[in-house]
Design a protein around this motif. Structure first.
Motif, PDB file in Angstrom:
ATOM      1  N   PRO A 147     -10.643  47.100  36.996  1.00  0.00           N
ATOM      2  CA  PRO A 147     -10.762  45.671  36.322  1.00  0.00           C
ATOM      3  C   PRO A 147      -9.381  45.312  35.770  1.00  0.00           C
ATOM      4  CG  PRO A 147     -11.915  46.984  35.151  1.00  0.00           C
ATOM      5  CD  PRO A 147     -11.863  47.664  36.495  1.00  0.00           C
ATOM      6  N   ASN A 150      -7.406  44.123  38.685  1.00  0.00           N
ATOM      7  CA  ASN A 150      -7.534  42.720  38.949  1.00  0.00           C
ATOM      8  C   ASN A 150      -7.103  41.681  38.191  1.00  0.00           C
ATOM      9  OD1 ASN A 150      -9.090  43.666  41.407  1.00  0.00           O
ATOM     10  ND2 ASN A 150     -11.073  43.825  40.122  1.00  0.00           N
ATOM     11  N   TYR A 151      -7.352  41.885  36.756  1.00  0.00           N
ATOM     12  CA  TYR A 151      -6.953  41.056  35.904  1.00  0.00           C
ATOM     13  C   TYR A 151      -5.605  40.642  36.014  1.00  0.00           C
ATOM     14  CZ  TYR A 151      -5.245  39.415  31.137  1.00  0.00           C
ATOM     15  OH  TYR A 151      -4.645  38.744  30.151  1.00  0.00           O
ATOM     16  N   ILE A 166     -14.500  39.182  35.049  1.00  0.00           N
ATOM     17  CA  ILE A 166     -14.657  40.486  36.190  1.00  0.00           C
ATOM     18  C   ILE A 166     -16.077  40.893  35.583  1.00  0.00           C
ATOM     19  CG2 ILE A 166     -13.920  42.781  36.550  1.00  0.00           C
ATOM     20  CD1 ILE A 166     -11.170  41.578  35.654  1.00  0.00           C
ATOM     21  N   GLU A 297     -16.961  42.978  40.456  1.00  0.00           N
ATOM     22  CA  GLU A 297     -17.352  41.794  41.120  1.00  0.00           C
ATOM     23  C   GLU A 297     -16.525  40.786  40.212  1.00  0.00           C
ATOM     24  OE1 GLU A 297     -20.231  38.708  42.884  1.00  0.00           O
ATOM     25  OE2 GLU A 297     -20.287  40.675  43.880  1.00  0.00           O
ATOM     26  N   THR A 298     -15.590  39.910  40.662  1.00  0.00           N
ATOM     27  CA  THR A 298     -14.759  38.890  40.098  1.00  0.00           C
ATOM     28  C   THR A 298     -15.274  37.614  40.403  1.00  0.00           C
ATOM     29  OG1 THR A 298     -12.637  40.226  39.781  1.00  0.00           O
ATOM     30  CG2 THR A 298     -12.865  37.772  39.102  1.00  0.00           C
ATOM     31  N   THR A 307     -13.115  39.034  43.798  1.00  0.00           N
ATOM     32  CA  THR A 307     -12.799  40.304  44.475  1.00  0.00           C
ATOM     33  C   THR A 307     -14.082  41.114  44.334  1.00  0.00           C
ATOM     34  OG1 THR A 307     -12.641  41.345  42.107  1.00  0.00           O
ATOM     35  CG2 THR A 307     -10.880  40.141  42.682  1.00  0.00           C
ATOM     36  N   SER A 329     -11.221  48.491  44.772  1.00  0.00           N
ATOM     37  CA  SER A 329     -11.592  47.078  44.933  1.00  0.00           C
ATOM     38  C   SER A 329     -10.721  46.566  45.867  1.00  0.00           C
ATOM     39  CB  SER A 329     -11.431  46.575  43.423  1.00  0.00           C
ATOM     40  OG  SER A 329     -11.812  45.222  43.317  1.00  0.00           O
ATOM     41  N   SER A 330     -11.066  45.350  46.305  1.00  0.00           N
ATOM     42  CA  SER A 330     -10.251  44.286  47.171  1.00  0.00           C
ATOM     43  C   SER A 330     -10.393  42.809  46.754  1.00  0.00           C
ATOM     44  CB  SER A 330     -10.511  44.505  48.497  1.00  0.00           C
ATOM     45  OG  SER A 330     -12.033  44.026  48.767  1.00  0.00           O
ATOM     46  N   PHE A 331      -9.318  42.043  47.332  1.00  0.00           N
ATOM     47  CA  PHE A 331      -9.326  40.649  47.173  1.00  0.00           C
ATOM     48  C   PHE A 331      -9.279  40.232  48.498  1.00  0.00           C
ATOM     49  CE2 PHE A 331      -7.094  42.572  43.419  1.00  0.00           C
ATOM     50  CZ  PHE A 331      -7.094  41.623  42.506  1.00  0.00           C
TER      51      PHE A 331
END
Length: 454
Positions: A147, A150-151, A166, A297-298, A307, A329-331
């Motif tokens: 996370p 991701n952030y 997130i 999961e975002t 994500t 994780s992935s975008f």
């Protein structure tokens, strides 16, 4: 040219990317790569094609139906398919090469993946995933970075405060909760998928689907009661939500899993992720079969998810490698583009070139050489320069092309300019409202053009 009757069509669920859209994609990917590398991740590229033995048995019943399988005369072709994500190819690559990697192995992969599913805004059958994973560590520190990264990516792309959240959960907690209501392993997966669907489907439809899958009335009723507790907990802070779940389902397995999630949130907070950006969501299950620990999961609210990821400790062993833990994780690039545009964060792109050099007469080799020499000189000075290379066209048509491409400066070199050692410089920005043209000595051209470009 219209392709209405030509038979030339895109494969359904794919599209072409031109000009500014492609520049935008490259810009997003560059931002993501910079964040990934700032955390010490290195790139990996795997083939688009994988064997069906590698692909099958990893994505659940629904995912299996979305695999693209190759068909043809050769035995090898019949056993092949297009990659569904970057995670399974990573696991296969590590299973084959683990002894040459430094553990923990931190890698990212950016490229197309393929899913045979219905298309909608930002969802295609061929799309780009921007994936990062760490192999070889079961530490919760790895999961806390997910996370955090991701952030960092989303804020680097310009997402404002409150535009995303997130969501965090843990499959071990879900397993403990499912066992609390006495679900077996197969029933657990059905229950997890049911929780995932509650955001889109009403409870009664979910109950009916579980009964149709063969779950007993007793188990579905227990599922209902447990779901009520979890839904109420979603409105609380992570600490209060976890305390509520631990109190309501007080078993050693639930207590242990709650403690892990609580520790995970303390590490995420220490990594600089603000409270508004991350949330414990006990109904998050994520449907892929290979998840074994924390899952993420975002959500961008009504704009959907952007994500997804989690821990997959058993996948590499399933593919014939050593039993190495992993998490990542992935975008989805196309989803990011849709959400960024909805948030009015699509940037204005720079012009494709700074300077457009006309060719005064394509029948005159001296004038052609002069145009090329001028362009070469400006490129060496750092300008982006396009030379007109179309068919023999009048100067007016060439300038019109320059204007349509939004190139701000046009240069004209005719016989008169060559003999005088000058260049005609046309300011195409001001020329739209009358404009002006200047005759500049060649030795002063770079300085003059730089001034026009600001």
């Amino acid at each position: 040219m219209s392709t209405k009757n030509s038979g030339s069509l895109n494969f359904r669920g794919t599209r072409d990317w031109f000009g500014d859209e492609m520049r935008w994609r490259k810009s997003i990917v560059s931002t993501i790569e910079n964040v990934f590398e700032s955390f010490g991740f290195e790139p990996l590229e795997t083939p688009i094609l994988e064997t069906m033995k590698t692909l099958t048995g990893k994505y659940g019943e629904e995912g299996e139906m979305k695999l693209f399988r190759l068909t043809g005369n050769g035995t090898d072709i019949r056993r092949g398919g297009l990659r569904y994500d970057h995670t399974v190819p990573l696991a296969r690559a590590v299973a084959l090469n683990w002894n040459r990697l430094i553990m923990p192995y931190r890698r990212y992969a950016i490229g197309p993946v393929f899913r045979n599913e219905s298309t909608q805004a930002g969802r295609f059958r061929q799309f780009y995933q921007c994936d990062f994973d760490t192999i070889g560590s079961d530490s919760l520190l790895v999961d806390a970075e997910i996370p955090t990264m991701n952030y960092r990516v989303l804020t680097a792309l310009g997402f404002p405060v409150g535009s995303f959240q997130i969501l965090v959960n843990d499959r071990r907690l879900l397993n403990a909760l499912a066992r609390y209501i006495e679900a077996d392993d197969n029933q657990m997966l059905e229950i997890f998928r049911a929780w995932d669907k509650l955001e889109k489907v009403d409870r009664e439809s979910v109950r009916k689907e579980l009964l149709d899958k063969g779950l007993s009335f007793r188990l579905v009723s227990a599922f209902d009661r447990l779901t009520d507790v979890l839904q109420n907990a979603t409105e609380l802070s992570a600490t209060d939500s976890l305390a509520k779940i631990s109190s309501a389902m007080n078993t050693p397995e639930v207590t242990s899993a709650v403690r892990v999630v609580d520790d995970l949130f303390s590490y995420i907070s220490a990594s600089g992720v603000p409270p508004w950006a991350v949330r414990f969501y006990p109904l998050l299950a994520r449907g892929l079969d290979y998840y074994t620990g924390p899952i993420f999961e975002t959500s961008a609210g009504e704009l959907g998810s952007i994500t997804g990821g989690g821990r997959f400790d058993q996948l590499i062993g399933q593919l014939g490698g050593p039993d190495l833990p992993a998490s990542g994780s992935s975008f989805g690039l196309e989803r990011l583009m849709v959400v960024l545009e909805e948030l009015e964060l699509k940037p204005e792109f720079v012009k494709p070139a700074d300077v457009f050099v006309t060719v005064f007469d394509q029948q005159n080799p001296q004038l052609i050489r002069s145009s090329f020499e001028l362009a070469s000189s400006l490129r060496q000075a750092g300008f982006r320069v396009e030379v007109y290379t179309g068919s023999n066209a009048r100067l007016g048509k060439q300038l019109d092309i320059c204007r349509r491409k939004n190139i701000p400066v046009a240069l004209i070199v005719g016989e008169e300019e060559i003999s005088s050692g000058n260049v005609a410089v046309k300011n195409m920005v001001s020329s739209r409202s009358g404009g002006n043209q200047s005759i500049i000595p060649k030795k002063e051209l770079e300085t003059f053009v730089a001034g026009l470009l600001g």
